[in-house]
Design a protein around this motif. Sequence first.
Motif, PDB file in Angstrom:
ATOM      1  N   PHE A  96     -11.172   0.902  -7.987  1.00 41.72           N
ATOM      2  CA  PHE A  96      -9.917   0.532  -8.665  1.00 41.72           C
ATOM      3  C   PHE A  96      -8.901   1.650  -8.465  1.00 41.72           C
ATOM      4  O   PHE A  96      -9.156   2.790  -8.838  1.00 41.72           O
ATOM      5  CB  PHE A  96     -10.198   0.342 -10.170  1.00 41.72           C
ATOM      6  N   GLY A 145      -4.709  -6.320  -4.940  1.00 40.15           N
ATOM      7  CA  GLY A 145      -3.317  -6.206  -4.450  1.00 40.15           C
ATOM      8  C   GLY A 145      -3.119  -6.601  -3.000  1.00 40.15           C
ATOM      9  O   GLY A 145      -3.254  -7.764  -2.624  1.00 40.15           O
ATOM     10  N   PRO A 187       0.827  -1.212   0.000  1.00 43.66           N
ATOM     11  CA  PRO A 187       0.000   0.000   0.000  1.00 43.66           C
ATOM     12  C   PRO A 187       0.861   1.261   0.000  1.00 43.66           C
ATOM     13  O   PRO A 187       1.859   1.333   0.707  1.00 43.66           O
ATOM     14  CB  PRO A 187      -0.787  -0.113   1.308  1.00 43.66           C
ATOM     15  N   ASP A 237      -2.585 -10.509 -10.855  1.00 44.20           N
ATOM     16  CA  ASP A 237      -1.373 -11.058 -10.245  1.00 44.20           C
ATOM     17  C   ASP A 237      -1.716 -12.190  -9.279  1.00 44.20           C
ATOM     18  O   ASP A 237      -2.438 -11.994  -8.296  1.00 44.20           O
ATOM     19  CB  ASP A 237      -0.639  -9.925  -9.509  1.00 44.20           C
ATOM     20  N   SER A 284      -8.132 -12.445 -12.647  1.00 45.40           N
ATOM     21  CA  SER A 284      -8.866 -11.992 -13.829  1.00 45.40           C
ATOM     22  C   SER A 284      -8.185 -10.766 -14.415  1.00 45.40           C
ATOM     23  O   SER A 284      -7.708  -9.901 -13.676  1.00 45.40           O
ATOM     24  CB  SER A 284     -10.313 -11.650 -13.427  1.00 45.40           C
ATOM     25  N   ILE A 298      -4.742   0.895 -19.234  1.00 48.71           N
ATOM     26  CA  ILE A 298      -5.524   0.005 -18.349  1.00 48.71           C
ATOM     27  C   ILE A 298      -6.777   0.726 -17.874  1.00 48.71           C
ATOM     28  O   ILE A 298      -7.868   0.148 -17.838  1.00 48.71           O
ATOM     29  CB  ILE A 298      -4.656  -0.494 -17.177  1.00 48.71           C
ATOM     30  N   ILE A 305      -5.896  -4.085   1.210  1.00 44.89           N
ATOM     31  CA  ILE A 305      -6.190  -3.009   2.176  1.00 44.89           C
ATOM     32  C   ILE A 305      -7.643  -2.516   2.069  1.00 44.89           C
ATOM     33  O   ILE A 305      -8.295  -2.245   3.070  1.00 44.89           O
ATOM     34  CB  ILE A 305      -5.171  -1.836   2.010  1.00 44.89           C
ATOM     35  N   HIS A 306      -8.157  -2.438   0.836  1.00 43.45           N
ATOM     36  CA  HIS A 306      -9.515  -1.901   0.675  1.00 43.45           C
ATOM     37  C   HIS A 306     -10.594  -2.930   0.999  1.00 43.45           C
ATOM     38  O   HIS A 306     -11.722  -2.559   1.331  1.00 43.45           O
ATOM     39  CB  HIS A 306      -9.696  -1.347  -0.749  1.00 43.45           C
ATOM     40  N   ASP A 351      -7.592  -9.788  -9.185  1.00 40.75           N
ATOM     41  CA  ASP A 351      -6.299  -9.199  -9.558  1.00 40.75           C
ATOM     42  C   ASP A 351      -5.720 -10.066 -10.676  1.00 40.75           C
ATOM     43  O   ASP A 351      -6.031 -11.254 -10.768  1.00 40.75           O
ATOM     44  CB  ASP A 351      -5.335  -9.169  -8.352  1.00 40.75           C
TER      45      ASP A 351
HETATM   46  C1  LIG Z   1      -1.571   0.254  -7.759  1.00 42.90           C
HETATM   47  S1  LIG Z   1      -1.867  -1.440  -7.407  1.00 42.90           S
HETATM   48  C2  LIG Z   1      -3.151  -1.321  -6.198  1.00 42.90           C
HETATM   49  C3  LIG Z   1      -3.337  -2.567  -5.395  1.00 42.90           C
HETATM   50  C4  LIG Z   1      -4.303  -2.457  -4.201  1.00 42.90           C
HETATM   51  N1  LIG Z   1      -5.574  -1.929  -4.570  1.00 42.90           N
HETATM   52  C5  LIG Z   1      -3.664  -1.658  -3.102  1.00 42.90           C
HETATM   53  O1  LIG Z   1      -3.908  -0.457  -2.967  1.00 42.90           O
HETATM   54  O2  LIG Z   1      -2.882  -2.280  -2.371  1.00 42.90           O
HETATM   55  C6  LIG Z   1      -2.721  -1.984  -8.876  1.00 42.90           C
HETATM   56  C7  LIG Z   1      -3.171  -3.422  -8.837  1.00 42.90           C
HETATM   57  O3  LIG Z   1      -3.841  -3.725 -10.078  1.00 42.90           O
HETATM   58  C8  LIG Z   1      -3.437  -5.032 -10.496  1.00 42.90           C
HETATM   59  N2  LIG Z   1      -3.612  -5.096 -11.950  1.00 42.90           N
HETATM   60  C9  LIG Z   1      -2.804  -4.620 -12.925  1.00 42.90           C
HETATM   61  N3  LIG Z   1      -3.310  -4.868 -14.149  1.00 42.90           N
HETATM   62  C10 LIG Z   1      -4.492  -5.517 -13.938  1.00 42.90           C
HETATM   63  C11 LIG Z   1      -5.485  -6.066 -14.813  1.00 42.90           C
HETATM   64  N4  LIG Z   1      -5.368  -5.953 -16.133  1.00 42.90           N
HETATM   65  N5  LIG Z   1      -6.547  -6.686 -14.260  1.00 42.90           N
HETATM   66  C12 LIG Z   1      -6.659  -6.796 -12.896  1.00 42.90           C
HETATM   67  N6  LIG Z   1      -5.751  -6.305 -12.022  1.00 42.90           N
HETATM   68  C13 LIG Z   1      -4.678  -5.671 -12.535  1.00 42.90           C
HETATM   69  C14 LIG Z   1      -1.997  -5.152 -10.039  1.00 42.90           C
HETATM   70  O4  LIG Z   1      -1.571  -6.488  -9.953  1.00 42.90           O
HETATM   71  C15 LIG Z   1      -2.046  -4.444  -8.679  1.00 42.90           C
HETATM   72  O5  LIG Z   1      -2.363  -5.329  -7.648  1.00 42.90           O
END
Ligand SMILES: C[S@@+](CC[C@H](N)C(=O)[O-])C[C@H]1O[C@@H](n2cnc3c(N)ncnc32)[C@H](O)[C@@H]1O
Length: 180
Positions: A94, A38, A5, A62, A79, A122, A41-42, A60
């Motif tokens: 998001f 990710g 985070p 990942d 996904s 994205i 946290i949310h 996610d």
């Molecule tokens: C900036 S991080 C935020 C993660 C989480 N919400 C947090 O605040 O801890 C963006 C997240 O989007 C995921 N992500 C990236 N591309 C994506 C996609 N095409 N579909 C789904 N998730 C994706 C990443 O793996 C990452 O976990």
Amino acid sequence: MRYQPAEDSYLLTNILKKELPKLIERNPDLKFLEIGAGSGIHLLTAEKLGVKKENIFSSDIDEDSVKHCNSLGYNCIKSDLFEDIIKKYNLIIFNPPYLPEDSKEPIDSKTATTGGKKGDEIILRFLEQAKDYLNENGKIFLLASSLTPKIDFEKLGYKFKELGCERLFYEQLCVWELII
Ligand SMILES: C[S@@+](CC[C@H](N)C(=O)[O-])C[C@H]1O[C@@H](n2cnc3c(N)ncnc32)[C@H](O)[C@@H]1O
């Protein structure tokens, strides 16, 4: 690699703390979806604020993030954006990867931070798909940065409202509420 985070996560957390109680008061059965969960946290915040755990869903791209959110006890699937999402939701959130491509960025952190060549790919793909997954009167909370090209929400079919911004040393982050 799972996202730790950071400022974007905390800004979205603060917005959830401000907005979610009002939404739950109006709809105690609110269905919540986080794309790109990710660190989880949310999901934790949503549950603490009163969203029923069975109504919290997430995804996610990942694998490690998916496993981590599952280990926290949340329903999370792998996904690419909405590819494997079936139901509709009252609130979709998001905080996306939004940075423009940087050849120096390590491959393993790229998925969490890089939003494509200019940084907005994205987000644009998300906004094209998201409308089909909103319940009637559903809302989106989307984080965007001044480092990303400006998104024309209206052109993409959304009405928008700024929920809160934070100026950092090198950028400004904002959370937008979007409805169709
Ligand atoms: C900036 S991080 C935020 C993660 C989480 N919400 C947090 O605040 O801890 C963006 C997240 O989007 C995921 N992500 C990236 N591309 C994506 C996609 N095409 N579909 C789904 N998730 C994706 C990443 O793996 C990452 O976990």
